[in-house]
Design a protein around this motif. Sequence first.
Motif, PDB file in Angstrom:
ATOM      1  N   SER A  55       0.807  -1.187  -0.031  1.00 24.37           N
ATOM      2  CA  SER A  55      -0.162  -0.110  -0.124  1.00 24.37           C
ATOM      3  C   SER A  55       0.919   1.279   0.079  1.00 24.37           C
ATOM      4  O   SER A  55       1.851   1.258   0.716  1.00 24.37           O
ATOM      5  CB  SER A  55      -1.059   0.088   1.433  1.00 24.37           C
ATOM      6  N   GLU A  56       0.388   2.337  -0.701  1.00 25.23           N
ATOM      7  CA  GLU A  56       1.197   3.558  -0.386  1.00 25.23           C
ATOM      8  C   GLU A  56       0.339   4.175   0.974  1.00 25.23           C
ATOM      9  O   GLU A  56      -0.554   3.781   1.212  1.00 25.23           O
ATOM     10  CB  GLU A  56       0.458   4.616  -1.581  1.00 25.23           C
ATOM     11  N   PRO A  57       1.434   4.544   1.828  1.00 24.53           N
ATOM     12  CA  PRO A  57       1.079   5.126   2.972  1.00 24.53           C
ATOM     13  C   PRO A  57      -0.320   5.999   2.901  1.00 24.53           C
ATOM     14  O   PRO A  57      -0.333   6.874   2.242  1.00 24.53           O
ATOM     15  CB  PRO A  57       2.106   5.766   3.458  1.00 24.53           C
ATOM     16  N   ILE A  58      -1.264   5.452   3.936  1.00 22.83           N
ATOM     17  CA  ILE A  58      -2.522   6.171   3.897  1.00 22.83           C
ATOM     18  C   ILE A  58      -2.141   7.690   4.806  1.00 22.83           C
ATOM     19  O   ILE A  58      -3.118   8.629   4.289  1.00 22.83           O
ATOM     20  CB  ILE A  58      -3.494   5.354   4.785  1.00 22.83           C
ATOM     21  N   ASN A  59      -1.195   7.655   5.439  1.00 23.33           N
ATOM     22  CA  ASN A  59      -0.958   9.084   6.317  1.00 23.33           C
ATOM     23  C   ASN A  59      -0.270  10.213   5.291  1.00 23.33           C
ATOM     24  O   ASN A  59      -0.200  11.123   5.834  1.00 23.33           O
ATOM     25  CB  ASN A  59      -0.320   8.857   7.602  1.00 23.33           C
ATOM     26  N   GLY A  60       0.040   9.648   3.873  1.00 22.97           N
ATOM     27  CA  GLY A  60       0.574  10.534   3.118  1.00 22.97           C
ATOM     28  C   GLY A  60       2.287  10.628   3.522  1.00 22.97           C
ATOM     29  O   GLY A  60       2.991  11.552   2.764  1.00 22.97           O
ATOM     30  N   GLU A  61       2.810   9.971   4.427  1.00 23.31           N
ATOM     31  CA  GLU A  61       4.182  10.042   4.825  1.00 23.31           C
ATOM     32  C   GLU A  61       4.887   9.170   3.901  1.00 23.31           C
ATOM     33  O   GLU A  61       4.164   8.260   3.367  1.00 23.31           O
ATOM     34  CB  GLU A  61       4.445   9.698   6.284  1.00 23.31           C
ATOM     35  N   GLN A  62       6.272   9.109   3.828  1.00 26.92           N
ATOM     36  CA  GLN A  62       6.860   8.188   3.169  1.00 26.92           C
ATOM     37  C   GLN A  62       6.775   6.652   3.994  1.00 26.92           C
ATOM     38  O   GLN A  62       6.828   6.947   4.959  1.00 26.92           O
ATOM     39  CB  GLN A  62       8.460   8.605   3.030  1.00 26.92           C
ATOM     40  N   ALA A  63       6.714   5.716   2.944  1.00 24.11           N
ATOM     41  CA  ALA A  63       6.853   4.280   3.310  1.00 24.11           C
ATOM     42  C   ALA A  63       8.238   4.192   3.785  1.00 24.11           C
ATOM     43  O   ALA A  63       9.355   4.520   3.453  1.00 24.11           O
ATOM     44  CB  ALA A  63       6.593   3.597   2.435  1.00 24.11           C
ATOM     45  N   SER A  64       8.387   3.430   4.902  1.00 26.85           N
ATOM     46  CA  SER A  64       9.667   2.863   5.511  1.00 26.85           C
ATOM     47  C   SER A  64       9.636   1.336   5.846  1.00 26.85           C
ATOM     48  O   SER A  64       8.436   0.969   6.420  1.00 26.85           O
ATOM     49  CB  SER A  64      10.080   3.724   6.584  1.00 26.85           C
ATOM     50  N   PHE A  65      10.459   0.691   5.914  1.00 23.58           N
ATOM     51  CA  PHE A  65      10.673  -0.664   6.480  1.00 23.58           C
ATOM     52  C   PHE A  65      10.898  -0.721   7.871  1.00 23.58           C
ATOM     53  O   PHE A  65      11.596   0.113   8.726  1.00 23.58           O
ATOM     54  CB  PHE A  65      11.737  -1.377   5.866  1.00 23.58           C
ATOM     55  N   GLY A  66      10.541  -1.753   8.326  1.00 25.68           N
ATOM     56  CA  GLY A  66      10.822  -2.111  10.128  1.00 25.68           C
ATOM     57  C   GLY A  66      11.897  -2.636  10.217  1.00 25.68           C
ATOM     58  O   GLY A  66      12.680  -3.565   9.346  1.00 25.68           O
ATOM     59  N   ASN A  67      13.167  -2.080  10.969  1.00 23.04           N
ATOM     60  CA  ASN A  67      14.207  -2.821  11.345  1.00 23.04           C
ATOM     61  C   ASN A  67      14.054  -3.636  12.288  1.00 23.04           C
ATOM     62  O   ASN A  67      13.464  -3.619  13.363  1.00 23.04           O
ATOM     63  CB  ASN A  67      15.181  -1.457  12.016  1.00 23.04           C
ATOM     64  N   PRO A 118      12.333  -3.275  -3.442  1.00 26.91           N
ATOM     65  CA  PRO A 118      12.814  -2.204  -3.543  1.00 26.91           C
ATOM     66  C   PRO A 118      12.740  -0.959  -2.698  1.00 26.91           C
ATOM     67  O   PRO A 118      13.284  -0.020  -2.459  1.00 26.91           O
ATOM     68  CB  PRO A 118      12.103  -1.680  -4.915  1.00 26.91           C
ATOM     69  N   ASP A 119      11.743  -1.181  -1.504  1.00 30.15           N
ATOM     70  CA  ASP A 119      11.463  -0.231  -0.608  1.00 30.15           C
ATOM     71  C   ASP A 119      12.230  -0.581   0.749  1.00 30.15           C
ATOM     72  O   ASP A 119      12.235   0.144   1.776  1.00 30.15           O
ATOM     73  CB  ASP A 119       9.848  -0.312  -0.300  1.00 30.15           C
ATOM     74  N   GLY A 120      12.942  -1.637   0.709  1.00 29.95           N
ATOM     75  CA  GLY A 120      13.759  -2.015   1.663  1.00 29.95           C
ATOM     76  C   GLY A 120      13.217  -2.969   2.569  1.00 29.95           C
ATOM     77  O   GLY A 120      13.704  -3.559   3.744  1.00 29.95           O
ATOM     78  N   ASN A 121      12.013  -3.473   2.449  1.00 30.88           N
ATOM     79  CA  ASN A 121      11.396  -4.621   3.238  1.00 30.88           C
ATOM     80  C   ASN A 121      12.259  -5.727   3.333  1.00 30.88           C
ATOM     81  O   ASN A 121      12.415  -6.037   2.215  1.00 30.88           O
ATOM     82  CB  ASN A 121      10.097  -4.658   2.825  1.00 30.88           C
ATOM     83  N   LYS A 122      12.256  -6.583   4.374  1.00 35.01           N
ATOM     84  CA  LYS A 122      13.215  -7.627   4.477  1.00 35.01           C
ATOM     85  C   LYS A 122      12.222  -8.912   4.053  1.00 35.01           C
ATOM     86  O   LYS A 122      11.485  -9.047   5.026  1.00 35.01           O
ATOM     87  CB  LYS A 122      13.818  -7.851   5.597  1.00 35.01           C
ATOM     88  N   LEU A 123      12.660  -9.783   3.109  1.00 27.74           N
ATOM     89  CA  LEU A 123      11.749 -10.885   2.714  1.00 27.74           C
ATOM     90  C   LEU A 123      12.727 -12.268   2.938  1.00 27.74           C
ATOM     91  O   LEU A 123      13.939 -12.118   2.714  1.00 27.74           O
ATOM     92  CB  LEU A 123      11.373 -10.833   1.417  1.00 27.74           C
TER      93      LEU A 123
END
Length: 136
Positions: A55-67, A118-123
Motif C-alpha cells: 500500500s501507498e501509506p494512508i497517512n501521506g508520509e513516506q513508506a519505511s521498512f521496520g528494522n 525495492p522499498d527496503g522490506n526484508k523478505l
Amino acid sequence: MFSHVMVGSNDIERSKHFYNAVLGVLGAGDPWTSPNKTGQTRLFYRHDGGMFCVSEPINGEQASFGNGGTIGFRCSSPEQVRQFHDTAVANGGISIEDPPGLRELALGTMDLAYVRDPDGNKLCAMHLHRPTTSAG
C-alpha cells in the motif's frame, strides 16, 4: 493466526512489478488493485489461504521498512527458494545476509534466502526439511 501482511511502498508500480514476479514464483496471480477512499493504491495478492498486501501509506508520509522485521514466504522446495531469491534480485531486490542455501537451525534443517524489496522490506524464502519436535 494471521489474516494478512501489509507493507508500504513509495512507488506502487515498481512494487507491483517486483511482487508480480517474486510472488509468481510461489504461484500467486496478479493482485487485486484497490484505491482506498483517500486515493492511495493498494495491491492484494491472495494465495494458498494467505494474503500479502502492498500500500501507498494512508497517512501521506513516506513508506519505511521496520528494522528487525522479516516477512517469510513458505517455499515447496530448495529450488523454489533459489528461484524466489534470483527472481527478486532480477526485479530490483537486493540479496542480503548469507547466500541462499541450507542452514541448520533450532527449528530444523531448512533452505533460506533473504532479500530486500525495492522499498527496503526484508523478505525470507524458506523451505523446511526436517522440523525439530518439541514437547509443549
